[in-house]
Enzyme design. Sequence first.
Site, mmCIF file in Angstrom:
data_model
loop_
_atom_site.group_PDB
_atom_site.id
_atom_site.type_symbol
_atom_site.label_atom_id
_atom_site.label_comp_id
_atom_site.label_asym_id
_atom_site.label_seq_id
_atom_site.Cartn_x
_atom_site.Cartn_y
_atom_site.Cartn_z
ATOM 1 N N PRO A 1 -59.248 79.980 69.922
ATOM 2 C CA PRO A 1 -58.274 80.221 70.999
ATOM 3 C C PRO A 1 -56.905 79.555 70.871
ATOM 4 O O PRO A 1 -56.543 78.688 71.657
ATOM 5 C CB PRO A 1 -59.017 79.711 72.230
ATOM 6 C CG PRO A 1 -59.884 78.614 71.710
ATOM 7 C CD PRO A 1 -60.319 79.077 70.344
ATOM 8 N N CYS A 2 -56.103 80.015 69.926
ATOM 9 C CA CYS A 2 -54.742 79.497 69.809
ATOM 10 C C CYS A 2 -53.881 79.937 70.997
ATOM 11 O O CYS A 2 -52.843 79.329 71.266
ATOM 12 C CB CYS A 2 -54.100 79.915 68.488
ATOM 13 S SG CYS A 2 -54.054 81.680 68.195
ATOM 14 N N HIS A 3 -54.328 80.950 71.734
ATOM 15 C CA HIS A 3 -53.576 81.386 72.920
ATOM 16 C C HIS A 3 -53.591 80.317 74.017
ATOM 17 O O HIS A 3 -52.762 80.359 74.919
ATOM 18 C CB HIS A 3 -54.123 82.712 73.464
ATOM 19 C CG HIS A 3 -55.561 82.656 73.880
ATOM 20 N ND1 HIS A 3 -56.604 82.828 72.989
ATOM 21 C CD2 HIS A 3 -56.131 82.443 75.089
ATOM 22 C CE1 HIS A 3 -57.752 82.730 73.631
ATOM 23 N NE2 HIS A 3 -57.497 82.487 74.913
#
Length: 195
Positions: free
Chosen positions: A164-166
């Site tokens: 989850p780089c978001h």
Amino acid sequence: MNFPQPSVGSADLAWLREKLVLDAEAAGLLDVAFRVVDTPVGPLLLATTPVGLVRVAYVADGSDAVLDELSRRISPRVLDAPRRLDPVVRQLDEYFAGTRTHFDVPLDLRLADGFRREVITRLPEIEYGRTASYAEIAAAAGSPRAVRAVGTACAKNPLPVVVPCHRVVRSDGSMGQYVGGVEAKRALLQLESVA
């Protein structure tokens, strides 16, 4: 002399494709299996190796560049083998339906190395429904001054959505950039009720 050409229907092609996949697997010749799926944030190309999920890519502009990268960096033995990715697709469906808060598929992180890999391994520590700043991730990765490098690692994340780089935002709380575009990042954060 003209001979009649046999007609090949879609069922025949599907059977041949499945046979090709099974034969390639049996012979140990299927190094990378891929599939493109539609999601609420756009089409995603998913690719897996015998080790695990190796690539998730936004492919609004087509998948050729991603497939070329996989062929160059992993193996030229890349095949459209949708069933191999059924577990990932099921978990993505659950995630987008709001019933899954983390992914538990095996990952192959060979497309990330050095500090980028260190950052990628830290991203799943950001809990669903929360965010962390680039500075916080830099500190967690052991290099508190490497804020820009964290941004680059997030931009080059080979497994967006699943890793989850978001959930990484600027220190002032603003979203920042995202590999799938700002609208995709906003949609993912809204799904997780962060935004």
